[in-house]
Design a protein around this motif. Structure first.
Motif, mmCIF file in Angstrom:
data_model
loop_
_atom_site.group_PDB
_atom_site.id
_atom_site.type_symbol
_atom_site.label_atom_id
_atom_site.label_comp_id
_atom_site.label_asym_id
_atom_site.label_seq_id
_atom_site.Cartn_x
_atom_site.Cartn_y
_atom_site.Cartn_z
ATOM 1 N N ARG A 4 0.833 -1.199 0.000
ATOM 2 C CA ARG A 4 0.000 0.000 0.000
ATOM 3 C C ARG A 4 0.870 1.254 0.000
ATOM 4 O O ARG A 4 1.974 1.247 0.537
ATOM 5 C CB ARG A 4 -0.897 0.004 1.240
ATOM 6 N N PRO A 5 0.351 2.347 -0.573
ATOM 7 C CA PRO A 5 1.120 3.586 -0.571
ATOM 8 C C PRO A 5 1.244 4.165 0.842
ATOM 9 O O PRO A 5 0.299 4.109 1.629
ATOM 10 C CB PRO A 5 0.322 4.524 -1.487
ATOM 11 N N LEU A 6 2.413 4.718 1.129
ATOM 12 C CA LEU A 6 2.671 5.306 2.440
ATOM 13 C C LEU A 6 2.176 6.749 2.501
ATOM 14 O O LEU A 6 2.251 7.485 1.517
ATOM 15 C CB LEU A 6 4.171 5.288 2.742
ATOM 16 N N ASP A 34 -1.202 -6.878 4.537
ATOM 17 C CA ASP A 34 -0.795 -5.789 3.642
ATOM 18 C C ASP A 34 0.225 -4.884 4.322
ATOM 19 O O ASP A 34 1.183 -4.423 3.682
ATOM 20 C CB ASP A 34 -2.002 -4.955 3.206
ATOM 21 N N MET A 35 0.025 -4.627 5.604
ATOM 22 C CA MET A 35 0.964 -3.780 6.342
ATOM 23 C C MET A 35 2.343 -4.431 6.425
ATOM 24 O O MET A 35 3.361 -3.761 6.245
ATOM 25 C CB MET A 35 0.431 -3.471 7.743
ATOM 26 N N TYR A 40 7.940 -4.534 4.859
ATOM 27 C CA TYR A 40 9.123 -5.235 4.351
ATOM 28 C C TYR A 40 9.607 -4.619 3.031
ATOM 29 O O TYR A 40 10.798 -4.512 2.796
ATOM 30 C CB TYR A 40 8.833 -6.721 4.146
ATOM 31 N N HIS A 41 8.662 -4.212 2.198
ATOM 32 C CA HIS A 41 9.016 -3.641 0.898
ATOM 33 C C HIS A 41 9.712 -2.289 1.049
ATOM 34 O O HIS A 41 10.586 -1.938 0.256
ATOM 35 C CB HIS A 41 7.760 -3.498 0.029
ATOM 36 N N VAL A 45 11.157 -1.424 9.951
ATOM 37 C CA VAL A 45 11.018 -2.393 11.047
ATOM 38 C C VAL A 45 9.679 -2.248 11.766
ATOM 39 O O VAL A 45 9.337 -3.062 12.618
ATOM 40 C CB VAL A 45 12.167 -2.290 12.076
ATOM 41 N N GLY A 46 8.910 -1.202 11.428
ATOM 42 C CA GLY A 46 7.614 -1.014 12.054
ATOM 43 C C GLY A 46 6.720 -0.179 11.166
ATOM 44 O O GLY A 46 7.192 0.628 10.353
#
Length: 175
Positions: A4-6, A34-35, A40-41, A45-46
């Protein structure tokens, strides 16, 4: 799973206080998947759900040191809260997926005890120190509309905000 876009600073959604998750549903499980994929992508780390525009109290984390697929240790925290924290403080260099490529030292409690619900609906209490303690505090702050730059001096915080506001304006002009 979907990347998903940030949500990026200065987006005002980052200042929202996220709503509690009422019950664990398939939608919440999909959101968590999805999160994790998005985190990871990135790589990070959070990730708090508000960082992808969802104002629910959901956090994903993985502070394992290994990049190897088989050695990941993903955590999903539903409605996490800090139960107690040490008086002793430590300093970690923090960054944030919503404030890309900006890092600064932040002082936080060295140890915390936190409580959350897992994806099976069980309540878990856990002690943390080191990177895990820092990450838990950072992500729970997100759920409360607090960013790590809020711990910096006003001068540093203002510089960061100015930089990201200018970048957002440039982005608008090219869009």
């Amino acid at each position: 799973m979907t990347i998903r876009p940030l949500v990026i600073l200065p987006d005002s959604r980052l200042r929202l206080v996220s709503k509690p998750v009422e019950r664990i549903t398939d939608e919440i499980r999909t959101l968590a998947d999805d999160m994790l994929e998005t985190m990871y992508h990135a790589p990070g780390v959070g990730l708090a759900a508000i960082q992808i525009g969802i104002d629910l109290r959901v956090v994903t984390m993985d502070v394992s040191k290994s990049e190897a697929e088989g050695e990941r240790q993903p955590m999903v925290l539903i409605n996490p809260e800090i139960v107690s924290s040490s008086e002793e403080l430590s300093v970690y260099e923090e960054g944030c997926l919503s404030i890309p490529e900006y890092y600064e030292e932040v002082e936080r409690p060295t140890r915390v005890r936190f409580r959350y619900m897992n994806l099976e609906g069980a309540t878990v209490e856990q002690d943390a120190d080191g990177l895990l303690a820092t990450c838990v505090q950072h992500e729970i702050d997100h759920l409360n509309g607090v960013l790590f730059i809020d711990y910096l001096s006003k001068l540093k915080r203002d510089r960061v905000m100015t930089k990201f506001k200018k970048a957002a304006k440039r982005e608008e002009k090219t869009a």
